[in-house]
Design a protein around this motif. Structure first.
Motif, PDB file in Angstrom:
ATOM      1  N   UNK A 110      -5.093   4.202  -5.034  1.00 21.62           N
ATOM      2  CA  UNK A 110      -4.492   2.959  -5.535  1.00 21.62           C
ATOM      3  C   UNK A 110      -4.137   2.961  -7.031  1.00 21.62           C
ATOM      4  N   UNK A 131      -0.914   1.409  -9.507  1.00 25.31           N
ATOM      5  CA  UNK A 131       0.105   0.440  -9.694  1.00 25.31           C
ATOM      6  C   UNK A 131       1.382   0.707  -8.977  1.00 25.31           C
ATOM      7  N   UNK A 132       1.814   0.012  -8.322  1.00 25.89           N
ATOM      8  CA  UNK A 132       3.012   0.514  -7.625  1.00 25.89           C
ATOM      9  C   UNK A 132       2.953   1.223  -6.417  1.00 25.89           C
ATOM     10  N   UNK A 144       4.136  -0.101  -3.106  1.00 33.28           N
ATOM     11  CA  UNK A 144       5.614  -0.706  -3.365  1.00 33.28           C
ATOM     12  C   UNK A 144       6.484   0.405  -3.039  1.00 33.28           C
ATOM     13  N   UNK A 146       6.432   1.130   0.643  1.00 31.47           N
ATOM     14  CA  UNK A 146       7.165   0.339   1.650  1.00 31.47           C
ATOM     15  C   UNK A 146       8.875   0.621   1.305  1.00 31.47           C
ATOM     16  N   UNK A 147       8.758   0.998   0.253  1.00 28.97           N
ATOM     17  CA  UNK A 147      10.475   1.255  -0.161  1.00 28.97           C
ATOM     18  C   UNK A 147      10.913   2.447   0.818  1.00 28.97           C
ATOM     19  N   UNK A 168      12.040   0.052   3.659  1.00 32.42           N
ATOM     20  CA  UNK A 168      13.118  -0.831   3.225  1.00 32.42           C
ATOM     21  C   UNK A 168      14.680  -0.259   2.864  1.00 32.42           C
ATOM     22  N   UNK A 170      12.635  -2.541   9.769  1.00 32.71           N
ATOM     23  CA  UNK A 170      11.807  -3.946   9.722  1.00 32.71           C
ATOM     24  C   UNK A 170      10.157  -3.575   9.906  1.00 32.71           C
ATOM     25  N   UNK A 171       9.390  -4.490   9.101  1.00 31.86           N
ATOM     26  CA  UNK A 171       7.924  -3.868   9.269  1.00 31.86           C
ATOM     27  C   UNK A 171       7.231  -5.226  10.174  1.00 31.86           C
ATOM     28  N   UNK A 172       6.433  -4.950  11.052  1.00 30.86           N
ATOM     29  CA  UNK A 172       5.816  -6.014  11.827  1.00 30.86           C
ATOM     30  C   UNK A 172       4.390  -6.248  11.580  1.00 30.86           C
ATOM     31  N   UNK A 173       3.703  -5.307  10.755  1.00 29.91           N
ATOM     32  CA  UNK A 173       2.368  -5.395  10.427  1.00 29.91           C
ATOM     33  C   UNK A 173       2.109  -4.552   9.178  1.00 29.91           C
ATOM     34  N   UNK A 174       1.442  -5.179   8.138  1.00 29.30           N
ATOM     35  CA  UNK A 174       0.805  -4.253   7.035  1.00 29.30           C
ATOM     36  C   UNK A 174      -0.594  -4.708   6.870  1.00 29.30           C
ATOM     37  N   UNK A 175      -1.487  -3.993   6.785  1.00 29.88           N
ATOM     38  CA  UNK A 175      -2.849  -4.311   6.417  1.00 29.88           C
ATOM     39  C   UNK A 175      -3.615  -3.254   5.634  1.00 29.88           C
ATOM     40  N   UNK A 176      -4.230  -3.570   4.451  1.00 29.90           N
ATOM     41  CA  UNK A 176      -5.034  -2.746   3.678  1.00 29.90           C
ATOM     42  C   UNK A 176      -6.540  -2.782   4.242  1.00 29.90           C
TER      43      UNK A 176
END
Lengths: 280, 280
Positions: B204, B206-207, B210, B213-214, B217, B222-228
């Motif tokens: 983990x 910062x960023x 992000x 996911x870039x 993107x 397209x994202x259908x699910x994200x879970x941490x």
């Protein structure tokens, strides 16, 4: 801090439920606890000021987020004021003096029996019998002085009923933790907040989530949890749970949320609160 | 497509478990099903080629992701080849000819009884009695010809035992769906893939998420699910579940994953497969 509680702390379940253990772990043993039949009842007792706080499971390390409580956090006008993580452990409990070889029957709630499947099936010739609750099974073998049986229940039930823990932590997957949240009315504060949880929703468009996370990344705010969930009845719309490592007292958080509101359909701040144990 | 299955389909639980229903919903009623005691056993039977496929719950609309099965997907050399979403509905089941006012006792697994708490408590003077499984309760009231009792179980159990469904969908929260995955060896294909599920982990910072996911993107995926989820034993390290709307047959997916591997500690592609019902 926790000694000023005058009203009971509400939880869902019967006495000795893990939710009550979480409440006592967080607030101490001297609190009055108020058992509720449903999660809604916990929210209702807090909103109606019958309970001072409510304690609710929100996430388990084996089975995931409890969506039902996220839904209720959206519906009710309460906030998260604290969190606490509880280890979910099962124990083999008997009357004092009983040894492992004496046991012919093991009583417990089927879910507890299932959590200890490997241990129980390693005991040859022993029958597992389903009952309505874990602590009730301890009480039964105590009250009826059954010397050839055991119950599966929490350490706390064993201690309160003066029973013997023959074997600790007999569950198949020892890494079983539940994160509980403490909910209260908007004015309540329990310590210095360093964590904020929010819920937001948006249409699924390519890159939309990326934009949402940019409002935190651009301000160097660390994320602690992100989870998406399809919105029921709204195809291609999603609801997101997000927690970040800052309080809503900080200007950067206020800016980030204002920015997030520009690009989403709905944002609700569930609360800023002191973070409990980080690892679930 | 599904008629070529020669070996059984494995699932966790006893016959009539929702996992077996999901297997039959997806593959049809003519398959041989193989009950397994644990999720691991399902993976083992697939790896050892004893079962042709395995069917496993991965996410429930009320209780969240089943982390245990994500962990096993990382550990075992299998892939997700399909998914199917099952409505989890409970029914009040009796012998033919019994009416609501005849019922003094309701038998079922405590979890099913709890799911129908509101309905059961609306029936005055009726006692709820815990049993070891839902379908077993149907069989018991049938075999013993009990005319003043009901069982709570699935529609399928009622039909197979030739019993009467006195009232359908008696659960408190009707929006109860479980997403099941079908696992198979790497060579298996069940239809045209339009969805890919992956697991990845990272420190983990910062960023960091992000940036991850870039990679999607920037390629309009397209994202259908994200879970941490926090990684156990590794403070500040996270594991992520992510599904996106493309197959690994597409060049843009291959590029995105290669990019993701540059910036993460670990990536595993769980499978590309035809998406089931989108809304859980």
């Amino acid at each position: 801090m926790h000694t000023l509680i005058k009203k009971p702390v509400a939880f869902q379940g019967a006495h000795y439920a893990f939710s009550e253990m979480a409440a006592r772990q967080f607030f101490g043993n001297e609190i009055d606890s108020l058992p509720c039949r449903t999660f809604e009842e916990v929210f209702e007792t807090v909103v109606q000021d019958i309970a001072e706080f409510g304690v609710l499971p929100i996430e388990n390390s084996l089975t995931g987020s409890i969506h039902r409580n996220y839904d209720l956090l959206i519906d009710y006008d309460v906030k998260i004021v604290a969190e606490t993580v509880l280890r979910i452990a099962q124990n083999l409990i008997t009357n004092p003096g009983v040894s492992l070889s004496d046991i012919n029957t093991i009583y417990s709630h089927p879910q507890a029996l299932e959590q200890c499947r490997r241990f129980i099936s390693s005991m040859e010739g022993v029958e597992a019998v389903a009952t309505y609750d874990t602590a009730g099974s301890v009480k039964m073998i105590r009250d009826e002085k059954i010397m050839d049986a055991a119950a599966v229940a929490s350490r706390w039930a064993a201690e309160d009923y003066g029973m013997q823990i023959l074997k600790e932590e007999i569950e198949d997957y020892p890494h079983n933790f539940t994160r509980f949240i403490v909910i209260g009315s908007k004015e309540k504060v329990l310590g210095s907040a360093d964590k904020t949880s929010i819920v937001f929703s948006m249409k699924s468009i390519p890159g939309a989530l990326f934009k949402c996370l940019s409002v935190f990344a651009l301000r160097d705010i660390d994320l602690l949890k992100i989870e998406s969930r399809p919105m029921r009845g709204k195809p291609f719309s999603y609801i997101f749970y997000l927690s970040f490592a800052a309080s809503m007292q900080e200007q950067s958080s206020i800016n980030a949320i204002r920015h997030l509101e520009e690009i989403t359909d709905f944002v609700k701040i569930l609360g800023s609160y002191p973070s409990g144990q980080l690892d679930l």
